[in-house]
Design a protein around this motif. Structure first.
Motif, PDB file in Angstrom:
ATOM      1  N   ARG A 544      68.239 -71.288  83.681  1.00 33.49           N
ATOM      2  CA  ARG A 544      67.482 -70.064  82.599  1.00 33.49           C
ATOM      3  C   ARG A 544      69.169 -69.007  83.543  1.00 33.49           C
ATOM      4  NH1 ARG A 544      62.508 -72.739  84.945  1.00 33.49           N
ATOM      5  NH2 ARG A 544      60.746 -71.677  83.219  1.00 33.49           N
ATOM      6  N   ARG A 600      70.766 -71.979  78.624  1.00 34.23           N
ATOM      7  CA  ARG A 600      70.012 -71.012  78.011  1.00 34.23           C
ATOM      8  C   ARG A 600      70.442 -69.551  78.029  1.00 34.23           C
ATOM      9  NH1 ARG A 600      63.554 -69.519  80.030  1.00 34.23           N
ATOM     10  NH2 ARG A 600      64.537 -68.114  81.290  1.00 34.23           N
ATOM     11  N   MET A 725      65.069 -73.058  71.353  1.00 31.39           N
ATOM     12  CA  MET A 725      63.552 -73.039  72.313  1.00 31.39           C
ATOM     13  C   MET A 725      62.523 -72.444  72.127  1.00 31.39           C
ATOM     14  SD  MET A 725      63.586 -71.615  76.055  1.00 31.39           S
ATOM     15  CE  MET A 725      62.724 -72.675  77.250  1.00 31.39           C
ATOM     16  N   GLU A 727      58.706 -71.842  71.756  1.00 31.88           N
ATOM     17  CA  GLU A 727      58.060 -71.762  72.793  1.00 31.88           C
ATOM     18  C   GLU A 727      57.307 -70.076  71.990  1.00 31.88           C
ATOM     19  OE1 GLU A 727      59.838 -70.077  76.236  1.00 31.88           O
ATOM     20  OE2 GLU A 727      61.508 -68.979  75.296  1.00 31.88           O
ATOM     21  N   GLY A 748      59.380 -75.303  75.094  1.00 28.17           N
ATOM     22  CA  GLY A 748      59.407 -74.174  76.212  1.00 28.17           C
ATOM     23  C   GLY A 748      57.619 -73.746  76.784  1.00 28.17           C
ATOM     24  N   THR A 749      57.104 -74.616  77.763  1.00 28.57           N
ATOM     25  CA  THR A 749      55.457 -74.784  77.008  1.00 28.57           C
ATOM     26  C   THR A 749      55.087 -73.776  78.088  1.00 28.57           C
ATOM     27  OG1 THR A 749      55.454 -76.781  78.639  1.00 28.57           O
ATOM     28  CG2 THR A 749      55.170 -77.589  76.439  1.00 28.57           C
ATOM     29  N   ASN A 750      55.421 -73.331  78.477  1.00 26.21           N
ATOM     30  CA  ASN A 750      55.288 -72.143  79.933  1.00 26.21           C
ATOM     31  C   ASN A 750      54.505 -70.992  78.702  1.00 26.21           C
ATOM     32  OD1 ASN A 750      55.564 -73.695  82.137  1.00 26.21           O
ATOM     33  ND2 ASN A 750      57.797 -72.440  82.222  1.00 26.21           N
ATOM     34  N   ASP A 751      55.565 -70.494  77.984  1.00 27.98           N
ATOM     35  CA  ASP A 751      55.550 -69.228  77.026  1.00 27.98           C
ATOM     36  C   ASP A 751      54.458 -69.889  75.421  1.00 27.98           C
ATOM     37  OD1 ASP A 751      56.281 -66.995  77.374  1.00 27.98           O
ATOM     38  OD2 ASP A 751      58.702 -67.778  77.971  1.00 27.98           O
ATOM     39  N   ARG A 761      50.357 -65.888  81.729  1.00 24.83           N
ATOM     40  CA  ARG A 761      50.624 -66.877  82.325  1.00 24.83           C
ATOM     41  C   ARG A 761      50.466 -65.981  84.219  1.00 24.83           C
ATOM     42  NH1 ARG A 761      56.327 -68.310  80.266  1.00 24.83           N
ATOM     43  NH2 ARG A 761      57.339 -68.635  82.875  1.00 24.83           N
ATOM     44  N   GLY A 814      59.071 -76.803  79.866  1.00 20.20           N
ATOM     45  CA  GLY A 814      58.239 -75.957  80.413  1.00 20.20           C
ATOM     46  C   GLY A 814      57.872 -76.570  81.875  1.00 20.20           C
TER      47      GLY A 814
HETATM   48  C1  PEP Z   1      58.877 -71.861  79.454  1.00 18.75           C
HETATM   49  O1  PEP Z   1      58.657 -71.278  78.943  1.00 18.75           O
HETATM   50  O2  PEP Z   1      58.381 -72.448  79.182  1.00 18.75           O
HETATM   51  C2  PEP Z   1      60.409 -71.702  79.615  1.00 18.75           C
HETATM   52  C3  PEP Z   1      60.577 -72.405  80.401  1.00 18.75           C
HETATM   53  O3  PEP Z   1      60.925 -70.706  79.997  1.00 18.75           O
HETATM   54  P1  PEP Z   1      60.901 -69.713  81.525  1.00 18.75           P
HETATM   55  O4  PEP Z   1      59.486 -70.535  82.117  1.00 18.75           O
HETATM   56  O5  PEP Z   1      62.053 -69.394  81.664  1.00 18.75           O
HETATM   57  O6  PEP Z   1      59.642 -67.883  80.102  1.00 18.75           O
END
Ligand code: PEP
Ligand code: MG
Length: 865
Positions: A544, A600, A725, A727, A748-751, A761, A814
């Motif tokens: 990141r 990224r 990515m 996401e 990117g499983t967080n977003d 989140r 993620g």
């Molecule tokens: C995500 O979104 O899964 C990710 C890895 O990116 P970030 O946590 O930096 O948004």
């Protein structure tokens, strides 16, 4: 282990079991029918160990007893002769599931007391009788414990008082008939298994709802008599470290048997300068114990604790149970068993819980230490650390400069806090969930972190934190953050150090030979990259880059860039960041030694780089030599109602392209420099927050142009891979066309979770526990991948991505990346790798190996069927 259980199940199909079985070498028995203890005793019998006569009652027999179906105990008593003295112990399928406590000395009555008084002496006989009456009164007749305290001395008066107490409480004399005694004991133990507490306790340990209980009835080996007599337990490894070491305890008859209270002196098992030892007093018995120990280890394929008695110099083996062990010991024991050829390597890999590895990587609060808990939150990054409370990032840096360990306590952290986080030993936040800024950075740095401690109040003005109970702690007070349990403790409890030993490395090296999915690390700094490399990550799956802009004096340059009035001005300021970024990437390439590095491009909204308070705005105005009002107005103009869904990621890349241009140039120039050192690097450049194919086309056009320019300037030819990515849900749905321009897709499983649920989140922590408690979500989806919803988008994205480009490389990066469910999902869907925080890499390597081995076993079983 698993194979073994399956073996038992297979035997079950073809064999009929009697409800009451005398344990002999050839009796039909299995752990799935009679329980682990009964099966283990049979194994000891098969090894020709001197085990007293034992009878096993199957799960079915015990269940029948619980239902009131025990008519007589003649069959059970048959092997034990006329005047037996017996013990009954539980035998659940897995010993960890527990069971009712053992009842000893069944058969003691007035007649037996008189007879034993002749042979063993009155005090010994009385002590045995007293213990039995007490156990029977408390655990079988369930009488008030107060009336049945054991006296200091086993006297005749004490015995008759206890027998009288029994009669007073039950209106019946103490049962004298062994049949009646045994039947009552069996009934009470069988029913205890069905009690609510017992059920909940075992289910918490993973027992299925219908877990059965077996019982073993064994002739007592009293360890009392005329000659050398006593009892004890012995094991051959240290339960904390797993190192070979004889430990246990031994009570000689004089110390242990007649005295009802705890003995004061001790006889040591092994030679000891502090006093007499069994090894000295009875070397042949001690040697026999060691021989049995070695035999049991190699044939039962496990480190066992052996319970024994010595009766007139004769050794009897009563029981053997798996040594209870700390996580670190579990690893060392599994590796040692495999290295000694006792179990195969794959079994050693299967025997270790991956969670145990994570614990070993960090200091932990000593499990035996007292815990003065002040608040709880979400356990966001494992390990524990102690320090003085600081309430701002600046104070954290000042504290670190003074050499004073500190804990940074914030409502939530923002990128501005990053330097404070680097300086702190641990982080505690009131808000935030498992993917909040504090949690992500904490895990990346290996910093213990508790987030979402929503019951905690911070009073910045008075420099206080106030706990839910109203307790006030001042800045400067010492607290401990336990990021493994999610608890925050007052003071400094004892700690256990991290323990990475040779066994840890060996086990992981074996795991890698079975693993069939790649494991990379999310690493933003050279320090992270070094950690990743140390844990044998197969490259960086996510760097990141924005985190690099908070380092040193870069934040100032970044702010200048944001305030630039034209693309030319912006480009000019960015030129000052270029060498710094180039050095960042060069360091990552160097450390990763040719392993892939996925960088990224810039992702967050620009507003995150700007100050929010008055003092910060004043400083910024001074730095930029602009009027405060203008700076304030520009900062306000950049703020967004919903920045996570606003101008960030590729949207910034398209509207302010100079940032990506600079980053691409830095990546390619670092690549050229690496080639100059004969290190072939193929950088991976990843575009964040894509939702449309055209976004990729636009960015790709510019990056290709930068690559061409750097190649022609340097005269060095290189290749790079451009990836996307995934996401946003739209990117998953449109993956086929997006993949046409992308060599890889990283989910990117967080977003993606945030956008699939429409759930912030950073704010979910506020109500997540209510949601989980009420069963709305089975688990926090930011913590545990939502297979049903987000998983469906992943599988659609993967399938469509492959349709668009058959060889597209697939991964997830993620925070879910290191979890068992995500790794299982990615294997199932043919992903190439998962990427997770560096400190999760070891557990991920082990988990992936275990999943591969489980698949192999399933295949084997299918082909056998
Ligand atoms: C995500 O979104 O899964 C990710 C890895 O990116 P970030 O946590 O930096 O948004
Ligand atoms: Mg993201």
């Amino acid at each position: 282990m698993l194979r073994h259980d399956k073996g038992c199940a297979a035997v079950q199909k073809h064999t009929t079991f009697s409800p009451v079985t005398l344990i002999t070498p050839t009796a039909s028995m299995s752990a799935a029918v009679h329980g682990g203890r009964a099966k283990c005793l049979q194994r000891l019998v098969r090894l020709d160990l001197p085990v007293p006569t034992t009878v096993a009652l199957s799960f079915a027999a015990v269940a029948e007893i619980a239902r009131g179906g025990l008519s007589d105990v003649t069959e059970i008593l048959a092997p034990f002769g006329d005047a037996p003295l017996l013990s009954v112990r539980p035998s659940s399928q897995d010993p960890d599931w527990g069971g009712p406590g053992a009842i000893l000395n069944i058969g003691m009555n007035d007649a037996r007391h008189a007879a034993l008084s002749q042979t063993l002496g009155e005090a010994t006989a009385t002590a045995l009788y007293l213990r039995f009456v007490q156990a029977f009164a408390l655990h079988v007749a369930r009488l008030d414990p107060e009336a049945f305290d054991l006296p200091g001395e086993p006297t005749a008066v004490a015995l008759s008082r206890m027998l009288q107490a029994y009669e007073d409480e039950t209106d019946e004399p103490f049962p004298q008939d062994v049949d009646e005694q045994l039947a009552e004991v069996l009934r009470s133990m069988a029913r205890a298994w069905d009690g609510t507490t017992a059920r909940l306790l075992r289910q918490a340990k993973g027992a299925p709802e219908d877990a059965g209980l077996g019982l073993v009835v064994q002739e007592m080996a009293l360890g009392v008599g005329q000659g050398l007599c006593g009892s004890g337990v012995i094991q051959f490894v240290d339960a904390a470290t797993g190192a070979p070491q004889i430990t246990g305890r031994y009570l000689s008859q004089s110390q242990g048997r007649e005295a009802l209270s705890a003995p004061s002196g001790a006889i040591y098992l092994t030679r000891d300068p502090r006093g007499p030892s069994l090894e000295d007093d009875a070397p042949e018995v001690f040697e026999a114990l060691c021989t049995y120990g070695a035999l049991v280890r190699s044939r039962l394929r496990e480190e066992m604790q052996i319970e024994f008695t010595i009766e007139n110099g004769h050794l009897r083996i009563i029981d053997a149970v798996r040594v209870h062990r700390a996580n670190r010991a579990a690893v060392r024991i599994a590796v040692a068993l495999a290295e000694d050829g006792i179990i195969p390597r794959d079994e050693a890999v299967m025997r270790v819980d991956p969670g145990a590895l994570s614990e070993m990587l960090h200091r932990q609060v000593d499990p035996d230490a007292a815990r003065d808990r002040i608040v709880s939150g979400i356990a966001a990054s494992p390990g524990a650390a102690t320090g003085r409370i600081v309430l701002t990032a600046d104070e954290a840096q000042a504290s670190a400069a003074r050499g004073e360990p500190c804990v940074l306590v914030r409502r939530e952290t923002t990128p501005e806090d990053i330097r404070g986080m680097h300086a702190a030993k641990a982080v505690l936040t009131v808000r935030g969930g498992i993917t909040s800024h504090a949690a992500v950075i904490g895990r990346g740095l290996g910093l213990p972190c508790v987030v979402g401690a929503s019951d905690l109040e911070i009073d910045r003005k008075h420099g206080l934190i106030i706990t839910p109970g109203g307790r006030k702690l001042r800045a400067g007070d010492i607290i401990t953050v336990d990021g493994t349990s999610g608890e925050v403790l007052a003071g400094e409890p004892a700690m256990r150090e991290a323990a990475l030993d040779g066994a840890f490395q060996t086990l992981l090296a074996w795991a890698d030979t079975f693993r069939d999915i790649g494991i990379r690390a999310n690493a933003d700094t050279p320090k992270d990259a070094q950690t990743a490399r140390n844990f044998a990550a197969q490259g960086i799956g996510l760097c990141r880059t924005e985190h690099m802009f908070f380092e040193g004096d870069r934040l100032g340059v970044m702010r200048e860039m944001i305030f630039a009035n034209s693309p030319e001005d912006r480009r000019a300021v960015l030129t000052r960041l270029l060498p710094m970024q180039r050095a960042d990437f060069a360091a990552l390439f160097e450390i990763m030694e040719g392993q892939p590095v996925c960088i990224r491009l810039f992702d967050p909204p620009l507003h995150e780089f700007l100050p929010s308070d008055r003092a910060g705005l004043r400083d910024l105005a001074a730095q930029l030599a602009l009027p405060l009002a203008e700076v304030t107005a520009r900062v306000e103009a950049l703020s967004e109602y919903n920045p996570m869904l606003g101008l960030r990621g590729v949207r910034l890349g398209i509207t302010v392209p100079e940032i990506y241009d600079m980053q691409a140039r830095a990546i390619f120039e670092a690549t050229v420099a690496a080639h100059g050192r004969n290190r072939m690097v193929v950088p991976e450049v990843m575009i964040p927050l894509v939702s449309a194919k055209r976004e990729v086309e636009l960015v790709k056009g510019r990056i290709d142009a930068v690559a061409a320019a750097v190649q022609s300037e340097s005269g060095v030819a290189f290749t790079y891979r451009l990836g996307v990515m995934v996401e946003t849900p739209r990117a998953a749905l449109r993956a086929a066309e997006i993949a046409q321009h992308a060599a890889f897709l990283s989910f990117g499983t967080n977003d993606l979770t945030q956008m699939t649920y429409g759930l912030s989140r950073d704010d979910a922590g506020r109500f997540m526990s209510t949601y989980v408690k009420q069963g709305v979500f089975p688990e926090d989806p930011f913590h545990s991948l939502d297979i049903e919803g987000v998983g469906e988008l992943l599988s659609i994205g993967a399938a469509r991505g492959r349709a668009g480009r058959p060889k597209v490389v697939l991964s997830i990066c993620g925070e879910h990346g290191g979890s068992r469910s995500a790794i299982a999902f990615c294997r199932e869907h043919g992903f190439d790798y998962v990427s997770c925080s560096p400190f999760r890499v070891p557990a991920a390597r082990l988990t992936a190996a275990q999943l591969a081995l489980l698949d192999r076993e399933e295949l084997q079983v299918e082909s056998e069927v």
